[in-house]
Design an enzyme around this catalytic site. Structure first.
Site, PDB file in Angstrom:
ATOM      1  N   ALA A 153       0.763  -0.673   0.028  1.00 49.67           N
ATOM      2  CA  ALA A 153      -0.079   0.411  -0.101  1.00 49.67           C
ATOM      3  C   ALA A 153       1.145   1.240  -0.352  1.00 49.67           C
ATOM      4  O   ALA A 153       1.978   1.570   0.910  1.00 49.67           O
ATOM      5  CB  ALA A 153      -0.794  -0.079   1.702  1.00 49.67           C
ATOM      6  N   GLY A 182       0.680  -4.621   0.883  1.00 50.77           N
ATOM      7  CA  GLY A 182      -0.708  -4.732   0.130  1.00 50.77           C
ATOM      8  C   GLY A 182      -0.907  -5.672  -1.222  1.00 50.77           C
ATOM      9  O   GLY A 182      -1.153  -6.412  -1.697  1.00 50.77           O
ATOM     10  N   GLU A 201      -0.829  -9.237  -0.473  1.00 53.94           N
ATOM     11  CA  GLU A 201      -1.602  -9.355   0.113  1.00 53.94           C
ATOM     12  C   GLU A 201      -3.142  -9.468  -0.926  1.00 53.94           C
ATOM     13  O   GLU A 201      -3.846 -10.591  -1.443  1.00 53.94           O
ATOM     14  CB  GLU A 201      -2.907  -8.155   0.782  1.00 53.94           C
ATOM     15  CG  GLU A 201      -1.795  -8.669   1.858  1.00 53.94           C
ATOM     16  CD  GLU A 201      -2.228  -6.943   3.133  1.00 53.94           C
ATOM     17  OE1 GLU A 201      -1.826  -6.096   3.244  1.00 53.94           O
ATOM     18  OE2 GLU A 201      -2.950  -7.730   4.774  1.00 53.94           O
ATOM     19  N   GLU A 250       4.952  -4.856   7.230  1.00 56.17           N
ATOM     20  CA  GLU A 250       3.915  -4.005   7.761  1.00 56.17           C
ATOM     21  C   GLU A 250       4.422  -3.820   9.287  1.00 56.17           C
ATOM     22  O   GLU A 250       4.413  -2.497   9.980  1.00 56.17           O
ATOM     23  CB  GLU A 250       2.462  -4.386   8.045  1.00 56.17           C
ATOM     24  CG  GLU A 250       1.705  -4.039   6.288  1.00 56.17           C
ATOM     25  CD  GLU A 250       2.192  -5.446   5.262  1.00 56.17           C
ATOM     26  OE1 GLU A 250       2.343  -6.529   6.004  1.00 56.17           O
ATOM     27  OE2 GLU A 250       0.799  -5.561   4.856  1.00 56.17           O
TER      28      GLU A 250
HETATM   29  N1  CO8 Z   1       4.741   3.283  -0.378  1.00 64.69           N
HETATM   30  C1  CO8 Z   1       4.834   4.454  -1.478  1.00 64.69           C
HETATM   31  N2  CO8 Z   1       6.100   4.353  -1.798  1.00 64.69           N
HETATM   32  C2  CO8 Z   1       6.602   3.663  -1.908  1.00 64.69           C
HETATM   33  C3  CO8 Z   1       6.730   1.732  -1.214  1.00 64.69           C
HETATM   34  C4  CO8 Z   1       5.222   1.998  -0.414  1.00 64.69           C
HETATM   35  N3  CO8 Z   1       5.078   0.784  -0.010  1.00 64.69           N
HETATM   36  N4  CO8 Z   1       7.319   1.290  -1.923  1.00 64.69           N
HETATM   37  C5  CO8 Z   1       8.376   2.300  -2.784  1.00 64.69           C
HETATM   38  N5  CO8 Z   1       7.745   3.252  -2.604  1.00 64.69           N
HETATM   39  C6  CO8 Z   1       8.627   4.316  -3.507  1.00 64.69           C
HETATM   40  C7  CO8 Z   1       9.847   4.846  -2.619  1.00 64.69           C
HETATM   41  O1  CO8 Z   1       9.515   5.423  -1.709  1.00 64.69           O
HETATM   42  C8  CO8 Z   1      10.933   5.316  -3.629  1.00 64.69           C
HETATM   43  O2  CO8 Z   1      10.468   6.900  -4.235  1.00 64.69           O
HETATM   44  P1  CO8 Z   1      11.422   7.847  -4.251  1.00 64.69           P
HETATM   45  O3  CO8 Z   1      12.308   7.617  -5.323  1.00 64.69           O
HETATM   46  O4  CO8 Z   1      10.502   9.109  -4.426  1.00 64.69           O
HETATM   47  O5  CO8 Z   1      12.381   7.658  -2.753  1.00 64.69           O
HETATM   48  C9  CO8 Z   1      10.401   4.158  -4.596  1.00 64.69           C
HETATM   49  O6  CO8 Z   1       9.029   3.143  -4.927  1.00 64.69           O
HETATM   50  C10 CO8 Z   1      11.867   3.695  -4.985  1.00 64.69           C
HETATM   51  O7  CO8 Z   1      11.509   2.739  -4.266  1.00 64.69           O
HETATM   52  P2  CO8 Z   1      13.239   2.478  -2.556  1.00 64.69           P
HETATM   53  O8  CO8 Z   1      14.465   3.695  -3.563  1.00 64.69           O
HETATM   54  O9  CO8 Z   1      12.892   1.858  -1.830  1.00 64.69           O
HETATM   55  O10 CO8 Z   1      13.947   0.873  -3.303  1.00 64.69           O
HETATM   56  P3  CO8 Z   1      14.560  -0.057  -3.803  1.00 64.69           P
HETATM   57  O11 CO8 Z   1      14.575  -1.080  -4.445  1.00 64.69           O
HETATM   58  O12 CO8 Z   1      15.671   0.541  -2.683  1.00 64.69           O
HETATM   59  O13 CO8 Z   1      13.724  -1.284  -2.102  1.00 64.69           O
HETATM   60  C11 CO8 Z   1      11.735  -2.014  -1.474  1.00 64.69           C
HETATM   61  C12 CO8 Z   1      12.690  -1.454  -2.620  1.00 64.69           C
HETATM   62  C13 CO8 Z   1      13.004  -2.792  -1.307  1.00 64.69           C
HETATM   63  C14 CO8 Z   1      10.357  -3.194  -1.874  1.00 64.69           C
HETATM   64  C15 CO8 Z   1      11.601  -0.837  -0.382  1.00 64.69           C
HETATM   65  O14 CO8 Z   1      11.041   0.050  -0.964  1.00 64.69           O
HETATM   66  C16 CO8 Z   1      10.621  -1.000   0.280  1.00 64.69           C
HETATM   67  O15 CO8 Z   1      10.573  -1.738   1.367  1.00 64.69           O
HETATM   68  N6  CO8 Z   1       9.448  -0.682   0.086  1.00 64.69           N
HETATM   69  C17 CO8 Z   1       8.081  -0.142   1.013  1.00 64.69           C
HETATM   70  C18 CO8 Z   1       8.225  -1.760   1.513  1.00 64.69           C
HETATM   71  C19 CO8 Z   1       6.992  -2.299   2.278  1.00 64.69           C
HETATM   72  O16 CO8 Z   1       6.659  -1.308   3.638  1.00 64.69           O
HETATM   73  N7  CO8 Z   1       5.484  -2.318   2.337  1.00 64.69           N
HETATM   74  C20 CO8 Z   1       4.074  -2.491   2.783  1.00 64.69           C
HETATM   75  C21 CO8 Z   1       3.590  -1.643   2.891  1.00 64.69           C
HETATM   76  S1  CO8 Z   1       2.341  -1.041   4.227  1.00 64.69           S
HETATM   77  C22 CO8 Z   1       0.690  -2.433   3.568  1.00 64.69           C
HETATM   78  O17 CO8 Z   1       1.599  -2.363   1.863  1.00 64.69           O
HETATM   79  C23 CO8 Z   1      -0.430  -2.589   4.251  1.00 64.69           C
HETATM   80  C24 CO8 Z   1      -0.685  -1.720   4.573  1.00 64.69           C
HETATM   81  C25 CO8 Z   1      -1.815  -2.862   6.353  1.00 64.69           C
HETATM   82  C26 CO8 Z   1      -2.265  -0.867   6.663  1.00 64.69           C
HETATM   83  C27 CO8 Z   1      -2.661  -1.026   7.486  1.00 64.69           C
HETATM   84  C28 CO8 Z   1      -4.394   0.317   7.491  1.00 64.69           C
HETATM   85  C29 CO8 Z   1      -5.564  -0.526   7.189  1.00 64.69           C
END
Ligand code: CO8
Length: 257
Positions: free
Chosen positions: A65, A108, A111, A131
């Site tokens: 997400a 997400g 999911e 998460e």
């Molecule tokens: N959301 C927003 N932006 C993202 C996300 C994300 N999930 N993942 C990556 N991006 C963005 C980064 O911020 C970056 O943007 P910018 O260049 O502007 O800084 C761009 O995508 C590229 O990402 P990275 O530079 O981080 O790329 P890497 O190759 O270094 O790393 C990873 C790749 C390992 C996938 C890393 O991006 C990462 O860890 N991403 C987040 C993964 C994560 O935590 N996902 C779970 C999110 S929460 C969810 O899905 C469910 C939430 C449930 C909540 C319940 C509420 C009701």
């Protein structure tokens, strides 16, 4: 229909939906959700379409997400809007959806892949529910669907540590149907979808409903549900056609009735 975060293509009877937010590794924001709901509704309503493939990029199916969209939300915002509930629409699509996953399927992203009917994984695929590292939990059914798919031990380890698993571990655990080389993923997913889309449409929907019933019912109720649907298909033209075609040694010519 014009979309900004998806590419939607029809290839014969298969609808291919590609998540297309490369700048955010296909992070799932409200716009993706709105567009995906519209694309799936159009797919489901189109008699010319029999199966969908949902895919992302080589690097990411979806990295979760959109964290930047959620970051500032408070409890009342999340509760009032029932944030994420719209994603359940994916599971209400009656025709099959194959998730073709290469690269990251996190949070997400994992999911949504699990909401699809089965996952074909590239050998580069990585699945995880990280998460907990953000101070939250899965919020789109992941704690339940992952546990159904891989069992308590692995699901618990994954959600408590945020550890990602690769394609081989995911296949061993039962999360994915098959692994294919990354270069072949889309072709293989499209071929599999074409196979499904060429079957009798009502039998496709019935088979999908039956397998899904296994997650919602007792064994006895599930078997009863199967029997009712199986018997019901004997009231369709395609059952007559399918069995006649077998006896006459020719392919079935389905009408979807
Ligand atoms: N959301 C927003 N932006 C993202 C996300 C994300 N999930 N993942 C990556 N991006 C963005 C980064 O911020 C970056 O943007 P910018 O260049 O502007 O800084 C761009 O995508 C590229 O990402 P990275 O530079 O981080 O790329 P890497 O190759 O270094 O790393 C990873 C790749 C390992 C996938 C890393 O991006 C990462 O860890 N991403 C987040 C993964 C994560 O935590 N996902 C779970 C999110 S929460 C969810 O899905 C469910 C939430 C449930 C909540 C319940 C509420 C009701």
């Amino acid at each position: 229909m014009a979309f900004e975060t998806l590419i939607v293509e029809q290839v014969g009877r298969v609808t291919r939906i590609t998540l297309n937010r490369p700048q955010a590794l296909n992070a799932l924001n409200s716009q993706v959700l709105t567009e995906l709901i519209a694309a799936l509704a159009a797919f489901d309503a189109d008699d010319g379409q029999g199966c969908a493939v949902l895919t992302g990029s080589e690097k990411a199916f979806a990295a979760g997400a959109d964290i930047k969209e959620m970051q500032a939300q408070g409890f009342a915002d999340m509760y009032a809007t029932n944030f994420f509930s719209g994603w359940e629409t994916v599971t209400r699509t009656r025709k099959p959806i194959i998730a073709a996953v290469a690269g990251y399927a996190l949070g997400g992203g994992c999911e949504v892949a699990m909401m699809c009917d089965f996952i074909l994984a590239a050998d580069t695929a990585k699945f995880g529910q990280p998460e907990i590292k953000l101070g939250v939990t899965p919020g789109m059914g992941g704690s339940q669907r992952l546990t159904h798919a891989v069992g308590k031990a692995k699901a618990m380890e994954m959600v408590l540590t945020g550890r990602m698993i690769g394609a081989e571990e995911a296949e061993r655990a039962g999360l994915v149907a098959r692994i294919v080389p990354a270069a072949d993923l889309l072709d293989e997913a499209m071929k599999t979808a074409e196979t499904i889309a060429a079957m009798a449409p009502l039998a496709v929907v019935a088979n999908k409903e039956m397998v899904n019933a296994a997650f919602e019912t007792s064994l006895a109720q599930g078997v009863q549900f199967e029997r009712r649907l199986f018997n019901g298909l004997f009231g369709t033209a395609d059952q007559k056609e399918g069995m006649t075609a077998f006896v006459e040694k020719r392919p079935g010519n389905w009408t979807g009735r």
